[in-house]
Design an enzyme around this catalytic site. Sequence first.
Site, PDB file in Angstrom:
ATOM      1  N   TYR A  72       1.988  -5.653  13.040  1.00  0.00           N
ATOM      2  CA  TYR A  72       0.844  -4.930  12.484  1.00  0.00           C
ATOM      3  C   TYR A  72      -0.018  -4.359  13.597  1.00  0.00           C
ATOM      4  CZ  TYR A  72      -2.957  -3.934   9.239  1.00  0.00           C
ATOM      5  OH  TYR A  72      -3.909  -3.319   8.485  1.00  0.00           O
TER       6      TYR A  72
ATOM      7  N   HIS B 113      -3.972 -12.005  13.309  1.00  0.00           N
ATOM      8  CA  HIS B 113      -2.772 -11.265  13.659  1.00  0.00           C
ATOM      9  C   HIS B 113      -2.306 -11.634  15.053  1.00  0.00           C
ATOM     10  CE1 HIS B 113      -4.446  -7.973  10.814  1.00  0.00           C
ATOM     11  NE2 HIS B 113      -3.700  -8.830  10.150  1.00  0.00           N
TER      12      HIS B 113
ATOM     13  N   ASP C  56      -2.233  -5.315   3.456  1.00  0.00           N
ATOM     14  CA  ASP C  56      -2.421  -5.770   4.831  1.00  0.00           C
ATOM     15  C   ASP C  56      -3.407  -6.935   4.902  1.00  0.00           C
ATOM     16  OD1 ASP C  56      -0.694  -3.826   5.751  1.00  0.00           O
ATOM     17  OD2 ASP C  56      -2.292  -2.364   6.075  1.00  0.00           O
TER      18      ASP C  56
ATOM     19  N   GLU D 241       0.803  -1.226   0.000  1.00  0.00           N
ATOM     20  CA  GLU D 241       0.000   0.000   0.000  1.00  0.00           C
ATOM     21  C   GLU D 241       0.831   1.269   0.000  1.00  0.00           C
ATOM     22  OE1 GLU D 241      -0.493  -2.499   2.297  1.00  0.00           O
ATOM     23  OE2 GLU D 241      -2.560  -2.470   3.025  1.00  0.00           O
TER      24      GLU D 241
ATOM     25  N   ASP E  54      -6.090  -7.780   6.435  1.00  0.00           N
ATOM     26  CA  ASP E  54      -7.358  -7.508   7.088  1.00  0.00           C
ATOM     27  C   ASP E  54      -8.375  -7.235   5.987  1.00  0.00           C
ATOM     28  OD1 ASP E  54      -6.688  -4.990   6.165  1.00  0.00           O
ATOM     29  OD2 ASP E  54      -6.330  -4.138   8.156  1.00  0.00           O
TER      30      ASP E  54
ATOM     31  N   GLU F 197      -9.733  -4.515   4.918  1.00  0.00           N
ATOM     32  CA  GLU F 197      -9.374  -3.384   4.069  1.00  0.00           C
ATOM     33  C   GLU F 197      -8.290  -3.792   3.075  1.00  0.00           C
ATOM     34  OE1 GLU F 197     -10.278   0.805   3.448  1.00  0.00           O
ATOM     35  OE2 GLU F 197     -11.104  -0.624   4.879  1.00  0.00           O
TER      36      GLU F 197
ATOM     37  N   ARG G 173      -3.184  -3.009  13.511  1.00  0.00           N
ATOM     38  CA  ARG G 173      -4.646  -3.093  13.472  1.00  0.00           C
ATOM     39  C   ARG G 173      -5.036  -4.533  13.766  1.00  0.00           C
ATOM     40  NH1 ARG G 173      -3.551   0.456   9.147  1.00  0.00           N
ATOM     41  NH2 ARG G 173      -4.413   2.549   9.507  1.00  0.00           N
TER      42      ARG G 173
END
Length: 923
Positions: A330, A377, A100, A13, A102, A104, A332
């Site tokens: 990470y 995670h 990532d 990203e 997740d 998103e 989040r």
Amino acid sequence: MATTKGRRLVIVESPKKATQIASFLGDGYIVQSSRGHVRDLPTGAAEVPAKYKGEKWARTGVDVDNGFEPLYVVNPDKRATIKSLKDALSGADELLLATDEDREGEAIAWHLLQELKPKVPARRMVFHEITPQAIAEAVANPRDLDVNLVDAQETRRILDRLYGYEVSPVLWKKVMPRLSAGRVQSVATRLVVDRERERMAFRTASYWDIDAVLDAGAEAEPPLFGSRLVAVGDQRVAQGRDFSSRGLLQSKGNEQLVHLDEASATALTEALRGAAFSVKSIESKEITRRPSAPFRTTTMQQEAGRKLGMTAQRAMSVAQSLYEDGFITYMRTDSVQLSDTAINAARNQVRQLFGPQYLPSSPRVYTSKVKNAQEAHEAIRPAGESFRTPAQTGLRGDEFRLYELIWMRTIASQMADAKLQRVTVQIDARPTADSGQPPCGFVSTGSTVTFPGFMKAYVESTDDSSADDESQRRIPQLSQGQALRPDEVTASGHETRPPARYTEPSLVAKLEELEIGRPSTYASIIRTITSRDYVFKKGSALVPTWLAFAVTRLLEEHFPHLVDYAFTAEMEDVLDEIADGRAQRLSVLTDFYFGRSDGEVGATGDREGLRQLVSELGDIDARKLSTFPLGDLESDAEGSGIAVRVGRYGTYVEDAENRRANVADDLPPDELTVDLARELLSKPMGEERELGLDPETHTPIVARNGRFGPYVTEVLGEDAPKSAKARTGSLFQSMSIETVTLEQALRLMSLPRVVGVDEDGSEITSQNGRYGPYLKKGTDSRSLEGEDQIFDVTLDEAKAIFAQPKLRGRAAAKPPLRELGDDPASGKPMIIKDGRFGPYVTDGEFNATLRRGDEIESITPERAAELLAEKRAKGPAPKKRAPAKKTTSAVKKAPAKKAAAKKTTARKAPAKKTATKKAPSVG
């Protein structure tokens, strides 16, 4: 790291992450950044392709009548990025999407697949930390795209878009333009408003305490210790917790309470100074405290707020930087688990830094208490197979402080329990017989840390600033029946306090407690409600505006379940079910938007859908909705006849005689009392003084007090043309409504004044502006020294002023208002200056305007550094681009859409090479 499979394109990203990963992978890899999302739903009519502009659903970007198919468009700023990625892909043999892990990140990966349309194998590459070992393992173990996660994220995006685009227009019509409603932001706003309502309804109660300092004798250590009165006779002494929010004393069961007021407390204090004190009983027990679990997203945000004074947004920004630089895992995550590697690293460091006695016999294993904890995670911890101490990182400023916090929390989580010895001493106090006072009971409590354990490294903070640390109170060795001498006996009065306003940490904790939203979104939620003027900060407290009251009332009365705490939490459960493959995207969206035709409760708890709610609102009295009567708080009468109103141009108070006065934007609602409203109304906004008639037009000239200060204006007659505009003029600072004359008013209304024409033919005018008097010639302007110059300055003087070099601002550089020391991040001196738009803090490179609640005299160096860090994180303002000539170049026609049933099946069996979720409406 070499590869034998040809060249691989790795897409992440952020550019920062791309640079870091590229340094680990070597020449066999091309690592590029997508710079976040590459496409999204259109944000305005200009982004909607011409072919869809006639469609009713194009406004929202979601075709609700066609399976809720979204219309995705590429952001104009991302066209160059897409081209660069396609060029890089043309020379690659494999595509690794390393966004990532997740929802998103999974959605970004899917959008990249849809845009790039790779003809080579495409897989997901996932990792939880950016270290050589983690990246090597991720490259060796790619996986397929998780279409369930993509569906969950897309469902969330569509829900939020429909909610915002359908409900916000109601606010525009009934409250004021340019407002916004959001599925989670509106609920967060309601939380802050509800707390302010509790404060406004709160009634203070007074009560008194008696404290004694007792002497245990010279041989005791310490000889003096404190004690508090808890009982008078058989009655317990009432404390603040014994009063209701209405200020009424309330007891539990048959318990007898004694309420000490000033008179009774003073009399009892006098009697106790001559009383006989003795030890009635001593209770001692060992207390064990266990360390807190490693950080997850919300606990990190809360502790960063409590210990470091960081906002949730700042904490996440710093954590993002630490993650991308390879310092932490990470950030989040809902997980509190540590990998075996991390546990070993933490235990080894505990042994090295603190000794074997601080290491428990077996590793500590933590399990998440968060309902439906998502993403695979770890907890937030230092990255790597061995942890760097803060001193070994070379970090500075906020990065160092947050890394140190994460490191300490992780290390402490694998340390031994702390042991404390808690002592409670019951004390009898018997006043003399002639005092007429009954026997009394006192209590002394204290704790001694017998083994610090994890507390040697880290102690968790709380939001209760009044909580006492018993470990700081020492009690001497005492024996039952031992006589004590009162060294000092004092009485003190107290008042009950309303519930504390939310701070960012406590609001994050409340949202998590209610299971509203996702931890990774809390920072953006708080940023949104503050930027939309629903909430402002007073110190660290979050204060709702009257605008928030009006918006919340409308939503509660006409969209009650949309701001219901339980409904919003249940929606998160539904999204989790989609992510797990236990619910279908289409049925969830259908229930939410259209409701259930059979009257049953749908997957989202709806009987009525959103479309029906917004189309069957009925009559809404906009004035009543934005009107809040102020009751007479002193007498609790029905009302004072004064109301506070939210108008299109601000908040004001109005009485029964229609007098009005503005309410300051930064005045907390619970501080707007009837007395203050009356004081404001003594100088009402509608105050008007007639000055006479204009000798030329014969229109009345009046002086008024308006929202932006006092001004003069002419009163046009009813027969005046609709296009006619009344002349106005703001009063000079030296003038007032009471003293301004008709002659002065006519001169003010004649502005701007033409001073003359320059040699180049440009007209020079003198004017009175927002920032004071000035001259204007074309697009050039110069400040004047005083207001009188507006009428007195000559053409030659004006030419001379324009001939001088233009100063930046209205005058020469002003001296600093305050110096705050060096910025921990840049090392440059921080000073506060007075700028055109108010005071700001600067380090010479970045300027950050002081926020509402930041006072020049009281702002701390830490707060100044935080403001600069936020400004620095935003980077330079983006340059404006010329509008694209063809909107349609950013979008492409989608392949033909499959039937809904087939599309669901396709999601379950993604292609091995380029896992395909479904054909997009527009690519």
